[in-house]
Design an enzyme around this catalytic site. Structure first.
Site, mmCIF file in Angstrom:
data_model
loop_
_atom_site.group_PDB
_atom_site.id
_atom_site.type_symbol
_atom_site.label_atom_id
_atom_site.label_comp_id
_atom_site.label_asym_id
_atom_site.label_seq_id
_atom_site.Cartn_x
_atom_site.Cartn_y
_atom_site.Cartn_z
ATOM 1 N N PRO A 23 0.787 -1.227 0.000
ATOM 2 C CA PRO A 23 0.000 0.000 0.000
ATOM 3 C C PRO A 23 0.822 1.283 0.000
ATOM 4 C CG PRO A 23 -0.111 -1.091 2.137
ATOM 5 C CD PRO A 23 0.538 -2.059 1.191
ATOM 6 N N ASN A 24 0.319 2.221 -0.776
ATOM 7 C CA ASN A 24 0.858 3.588 -0.879
ATOM 8 C C ASN A 24 2.163 3.683 -1.663
ATOM 9 O OD1 ASN A 24 -1.261 4.836 0.706
ATOM 10 N ND2 ASN A 24 -0.375 3.751 2.450
ATOM 11 N N ARG A 31 4.984 10.927 -2.460
ATOM 12 C CA ARG A 31 4.712 10.651 -1.055
ATOM 13 C C ARG A 31 5.976 10.859 -0.211
ATOM 14 N NH1 ARG A 31 4.750 4.577 1.245
ATOM 15 N NH2 ARG A 31 4.011 5.075 3.317
ATOM 16 N N TYR A 36 11.259 8.887 1.214
ATOM 17 C CA TYR A 36 11.308 7.853 0.176
ATOM 18 C C TYR A 36 11.999 8.299 -1.107
ATOM 19 C CZ TYR A 36 7.958 5.629 3.299
ATOM 20 O OH TYR A 36 7.362 5.078 4.400
ATOM 21 N N ASN A 87 7.951 -5.769 -0.762
ATOM 22 C CA ASN A 87 7.862 -4.617 0.140
ATOM 23 C C ASN A 87 6.385 -4.510 0.494
ATOM 24 O OD1 ASN A 87 7.766 -2.227 1.519
ATOM 25 N ND2 ASN A 87 8.993 -1.059 0.049
ATOM 26 N N ALA A 90 3.148 -0.768 4.842
ATOM 27 C CA ALA A 90 2.569 -0.742 6.198
ATOM 28 C C ALA A 90 2.057 -2.114 6.646
ATOM 29 C CB ALA A 90 1.452 0.286 6.263
ATOM 30 N N HIS A 93 3.954 -4.377 9.089
ATOM 31 C CA HIS A 93 3.909 -4.189 10.546
ATOM 32 C C HIS A 93 2.636 -4.747 11.171
ATOM 33 C CE1 HIS A 93 7.202 -1.716 9.361
ATOM 34 N NE2 HIS A 93 6.433 -0.830 8.772
ATOM 35 N N ASP A 100 1.324 -15.570 7.092
ATOM 36 C CA ASP A 100 0.894 -16.956 6.911
ATOM 37 C C ASP A 100 1.022 -17.406 5.459
ATOM 38 O OD1 ASP A 100 0.346 -17.055 9.601
ATOM 39 O OD2 ASP A 100 -1.844 -17.083 9.387
ATOM 40 N N GLU A 111 12.577 -9.578 1.866
ATOM 41 C CA GLU A 111 11.790 -8.427 2.332
ATOM 42 C C GLU A 111 12.602 -7.157 2.054
ATOM 43 O OE1 GLU A 111 11.071 -8.510 6.563
ATOM 44 O OE2 GLU A 111 9.908 -6.656 6.523
ATOM 45 N N HIS A 113 12.625 -2.819 2.358
ATOM 46 C CA HIS A 113 12.080 -1.519 2.753
ATOM 47 C C HIS A 113 13.018 -0.443 2.225
ATOM 48 C CE1 HIS A 113 9.090 -3.298 5.328
ATOM 49 N NE2 HIS A 113 10.025 -4.095 5.787
ATOM 50 N N SER A 115 13.090 2.758 3.225
ATOM 51 C CA SER A 115 13.594 3.543 4.358
ATOM 52 C C SER A 115 14.130 2.612 5.449
ATOM 53 C CB SER A 115 12.463 4.400 4.934
ATOM 54 O OG SER A 115 11.448 3.575 5.498
ATOM 55 N N ARG A 120 12.880 4.956 12.496
ATOM 56 C CA ARG A 120 11.604 5.676 12.452
ATOM 57 C C ARG A 120 10.738 5.305 13.661
ATOM 58 N NH1 ARG A 120 9.214 5.002 6.628
ATOM 59 N NH2 ARG A 120 7.921 6.717 7.400
ATOM 60 N N ARG A 124 7.066 0.795 13.521
ATOM 61 C CA ARG A 124 7.670 0.224 12.302
ATOM 62 C C ARG A 124 8.799 -0.760 12.629
ATOM 63 N NH1 ARG A 124 5.528 3.625 8.227
ATOM 64 N NH2 ARG A 124 5.115 5.676 9.101
HETATM 65 C C1 DQA Z 1 8.257 1.016 3.816
HETATM 66 C C2 DQA Z 1 8.331 1.292 5.319
HETATM 67 C C3 DQA Z 1 6.966 1.098 5.964
HETATM 68 O O1 DQA Z 1 7.036 1.352 7.356
HETATM 69 C C4 DQA Z 1 5.959 2.060 5.371
HETATM 70 O O2 DQA Z 1 4.675 1.829 5.898
HETATM 71 C C5 DQA Z 1 5.950 2.036 3.883
HETATM 72 C C6 DQA Z 1 7.191 1.864 3.147
HETATM 73 C C7 DQA Z 1 9.586 1.324 3.115
HETATM 74 O O3 DQA Z 1 9.756 0.882 1.987
HETATM 75 O O4 DQA Z 1 10.450 2.007 3.678
HETATM 76 O O5 DQA Z 1 4.913 2.277 3.270
HETATM 77 O O6 DQA Z 1 7.973 -0.348 3.620
#
Ligand code: DQA
Length: 156
Positions: A23-24, A31, A36, A87, A90, A93, A100, A111, A113, A115, A120, A124
């Site tokens: 998401p996002n 954003r 980012y 990735n 959110a 977390h 699962d 995995e 990320h 950031s 942070r 997170r």
């Molecule tokens: C993220 C870090 C997450 O905490 C956050 O909710 C994101 C992006 C990252 O790529 O740094 O949306 O996964």
């Protein structure tokens, strides 16, 4: 006698690496650029495809804002993918459903990320993904996706 060249192109595995974004992340570039950066998701997917080609890997890139859709794609990966780079944003977390689904995979799972989540907010600092991932790349910016492909290549 003519010899065939030993410089063959890297062999592409029959199944692609799924590169899944949560998401996002469709808003990357707009954003919170101070966190980012200015790279868009389309830029990342272009980088990923170029890197994958150089490594002899096939990739499928997808993004969703919906937890269930991510779960469906992880389940699909059981049959159709050689590895997963995720990735989960959110949902990393919060999502036991994604945890699962990943736990059913018998393949490399990386995995990512962008950031450094450990620098942070404390919410997170926990990831439901990490305990079912082969490895975690965090805080290196968008190059993390390329490093994840290198990791997958070394594991396949
Ligand atoms: C993220 C870090 C997450 O905490 C956050 O909710 C994101 C992006 C990252 O790529 O740094 O949306 O996964």
């Amino acid at each position: 006698m003519a010899r065939s060249s030993s410089k063959a192109a890297p062999k592409t595995p029959a199944k692609p690496v799924y590169v899944l974004n949560g998401p996002n992340l469709n808003l990357l570039g707009q954003r919170e650029p101070e966190i980012y950066g200015s790279t868009t998701l389309a830029d990342i997917e272009k980088l990923v495809k170029t890197k994958a080609k150089a490594l002899g890997l096939a990739v499928v890139c997808r993004q969703s804002n919906h937890e269930g859709e991510l779960v469906d794609w992880i389940q699909e990966a059981r049959e159709k993918a050689a590895a997963v780079i995720l990735n989960a944003a959110a949902y990393s977390h919060t999502s036991i459903a994604i945890h699962d689904a990943l736990a059913t995979l018998d393949m490399p799972v990386i995995e990512v990320h962008i950031s450094n989540v450990y620098k942070r907010e404390s919410f997170r600092h926990h990831s439901t993904v990490s305990s079912v991932a082969t490895g975690v790349i965090c805080g290196l910016g968008t190059i993390g996706y390329e490093l994840a492909l290198e990791a997958v290549k070394s594991k396949l």
